[in-house]
Design a protein around this motif. Structure first.
Motif, PDB file in Angstrom:
ATOM      1  N   ALA A 100       0.831  -1.202   0.000  1.00 14.89           N
ATOM      2  CA  ALA A 100       0.000   0.000   0.000  1.00 14.89           C
ATOM      3  C   ALA A 100       0.869   1.257   0.000  1.00 14.89           C
ATOM      4  O   ALA A 100       0.532   2.277  -0.621  1.00 14.89           O
ATOM      5  N   GLU A 101       2.002   1.178   0.683  1.00 12.06           N
ATOM      6  CA  GLU A 101       2.918   2.321   0.737  1.00 12.06           C
ATOM      7  C   GLU A 101       3.449   2.660  -0.645  1.00 12.06           C
ATOM      8  O   GLU A 101       3.484   3.832  -1.050  1.00 12.06           O
ATOM      9  N   LEU A 102       3.860   1.630  -1.392  1.00  6.88           N
ATOM     10  CA  LEU A 102       4.370   1.876  -2.737  1.00  6.88           C
ATOM     11  C   LEU A 102       3.269   2.418  -3.645  1.00  6.88           C
ATOM     12  O   LEU A 102       3.506   3.327  -4.448  1.00  6.88           O
ATOM     13  N   VAL A 124     -10.464   0.979 -10.559  1.00  2.00           N
ATOM     14  CA  VAL A 124     -11.705   0.254 -10.282  1.00  2.00           C
ATOM     15  C   VAL A 124     -11.372  -1.216 -10.026  1.00  2.00           C
ATOM     16  O   VAL A 124     -10.629  -1.843 -10.772  1.00  2.00           O
ATOM     17  N   SER A 125     -11.896  -1.747  -8.932  1.00  4.11           N
ATOM     18  CA  SER A 125     -11.646  -3.152  -8.599  1.00  4.11           C
ATOM     19  C   SER A 125     -12.434  -4.061  -9.533  1.00  4.11           C
ATOM     20  O   SER A 125     -13.508  -3.697 -10.019  1.00  4.11           O
ATOM     21  N   GLY A 173      -6.127  -9.025  -4.686  1.00  2.00           N
ATOM     22  CA  GLY A 173      -4.815  -9.415  -4.203  1.00  2.00           C
ATOM     23  C   GLY A 173      -3.664  -8.633  -4.787  1.00  2.00           C
ATOM     24  O   GLY A 173      -2.508  -8.983  -4.555  1.00  2.00           O
ATOM     25  N   VAL A 174      -3.936  -7.560  -5.519  1.00  2.00           N
ATOM     26  CA  VAL A 174      -2.867  -6.757  -6.113  1.00  2.00           C
ATOM     27  C   VAL A 174      -2.197  -5.873  -5.065  1.00  2.00           C
ATOM     28  O   VAL A 174      -0.976  -5.770  -4.993  1.00  2.00           O
ATOM     29  N   VAL A 175      -3.009  -5.220  -4.222  1.00  2.00           N
ATOM     30  CA  VAL A 175      -2.491  -4.247  -3.253  1.00  2.00           C
ATOM     31  C   VAL A 175      -2.663  -4.789  -1.842  1.00  2.00           C
ATOM     32  O   VAL A 175      -3.762  -5.217  -1.456  1.00  2.00           O
ATOM     33  N   PHE A 234     -10.338  -4.180  -1.894  1.00  2.00           N
ATOM     34  CA  PHE A 234      -9.144  -4.241  -2.737  1.00  2.00           C
ATOM     35  C   PHE A 234      -8.236  -3.039  -2.500  1.00  2.00           C
ATOM     36  O   PHE A 234      -7.031  -3.121  -2.705  1.00  2.00           O
ATOM     37  N   PHE A 235      -8.838  -1.895  -2.106  1.00  2.00           N
ATOM     38  CA  PHE A 235      -8.074  -0.665  -1.905  1.00  2.00           C
ATOM     39  C   PHE A 235      -8.020  -0.255  -0.433  1.00  2.00           C
ATOM     40  O   PHE A 235      -7.743   0.903  -0.109  1.00  2.00           O
TER      41      PHE A 235
END
Length: 376
Positions: free
Chosen positions: A4-6, A95-96, A164-166, A26-27
């Motif tokens: 999340a930091e990046l 958008v998720s 699962g991306v972030v 997701f966010f």
């Protein structure tokens, strides 16, 4: 997985100074980080509002981005097509992709939007790319640079984000002192309801009611956040002799706050509007709502509700709901609640299909109406 930091740092390094949105799990990480600094994240009532906030920032010379769940994409379409695309205002939207790649792995309300999100954006002519679960930091940077190039050409690009991306981060906790346990409050309401239909908002509220008192007279919303009170209004107007309860949440009520004005204007005497206010979007990661500075009871009073009340104890809940069910409304009862600590029951759709929930609810209402007509 991208931290999340990046995620936040890369956007900030590229000049993005403001973000807005409606929470999606997701966010959850980026929203939690941004919310720690006042003014960096605007918690919008709905997705259209979030885009409009970003538009305002862009008009003032700032780079802004929006984060939202694809189930709420419809709320964004009007300002996207009639404002952003018409005026060619450069705004970036994340958008998720709920319901993708396999709709069966997600909640039933995502089965339609999951596979159609990207085709829909393509149909609108909106530049869009997908950040997939296996993509690394370099791919994220690449997409950001591509999106910025698109913005420089006057477009409003979208980056679609798979699950699962972030990564998530630990949330800041809001003060929960002096608030009721929501399950205890729902149990009291269900007991007092009698045969009155209950329309329960999406998320944890509907799951809680399902676990406490599943019955055909309950309608559990899947998705369509913010519309529980309008559904209840329609049910109430169809038979003014039948009491109707809507079990709402603060985030949902705030999302389409104008519904309260419609209820006050039409003045249905049989509608009881109960809001469980825990101050957060709990089912998406407990991101804060704006209910801390919005007195929903006073808003309802200003909209024309016949009575409004905030209940801080179970006896007060019992007294308020009993009075509402035995006197002309519409009534508003706000119950400040804590975030849920115990394991939640499964969704109602774990036991009933959405279609069967609709059918049994409709059958119950029609039987009640027919009985009332025959007695008359």
């Amino acid at each position: 997985m991208i931290s999340a930091e990046l995620f936040c740092d890369e956007l900030e390094q590229r000049g993005f100074s403001l973000a807005s949105g409606v929470p999606c799990s997701f966010f959850g990480g980026p929203i939690a980080l941004l919310s720690r600094t006042p003014g960096r994240y605007v918690p919008a009532a709905n997705e259209g509002n979030a885009l409009a906030v970003a538009v305002g920032a862009a008009l003032a010379g700032c780079r802004a981005y929006v984060m939202l769940q694809n189930s709420g994409l419809g709320n964004l379409i009007n300002p996207l097509t009639s404002l952003v695309m018409t005026y060619r205002i450069p705004v970036l939207t994340f958008v998720s992709l709920r319901g993708q790649p396999d709709p069966a792995d997600d909640e039933p309300q995502h089965a339609i939007m999951g596979p159609t999100t990207r085709p829909y954006l393509d149909m609108l002519g909106v530049p869009n790319w997908t950040l997939r679960a296996g993509d690394d930091e370099e791919r994220f940077r690449e997409l950001l640079n591509t999106a910025i190039g698109s913005m420089s050409a006057g477009h409003a690009p979208f980056i679609c984000v798979e699950k699962g991306v972030v990564a998530r981060v630990t949330e800041n906790h809001i003060d929960q002192d002096g608030r009721l346990d929501s399950g205890e409050a729902v149990r009291v309401i269900a007991k007092l309801a009698g045969d009155a239909p209950i329309i329960a908002t999406t998320g944890y509220t509907g799951r809680e009611l399902f676990g406490i008192d599943d019955r055909p007279a309950n309608f559990y919303m899947q998705g369509s956040m913010g519309h529980a009170s309008s559904i209840a209004l329609g049910v109430a107007l169809a038979d003014l002799q039948r009491k109707v309860i809507v079990l709402d949440g603060d985030g949902a009520a705030l999302m389409h706050l104008g519904a309260l004005s419609s209820i006050g204007f039409l003045n249905p005497p049989n509608l009881v509007h109960i809001v469980l206010d825990n101050g957060v979007h709990e089912s998406t990661g407990s991101q804060a709502t704006t209910s801390a500075t919005t007195r929903l009871d006073q808003v309802a009073a200003g909209c024309g509700y016949r009575s409004t009340r905030t209940c801080r104890t179970l006896p007060e809940v019992t007294e308020a709901v009993t009075a509402a069910l035995t006197s002309p409304g519409p009534h508003m009862c706000v119950i400040p609640t804590r975030r849920r600590q115990n394991p939640l029951p499964p969704r109602a759709t774990s036991a009933h299909s959405p279609q069967s929930l609709r059918s049994r609810f409709t059958a119950t209402l029609n039987n009640t109406t027919e009985s009332a007509s025959s007695e008359g």
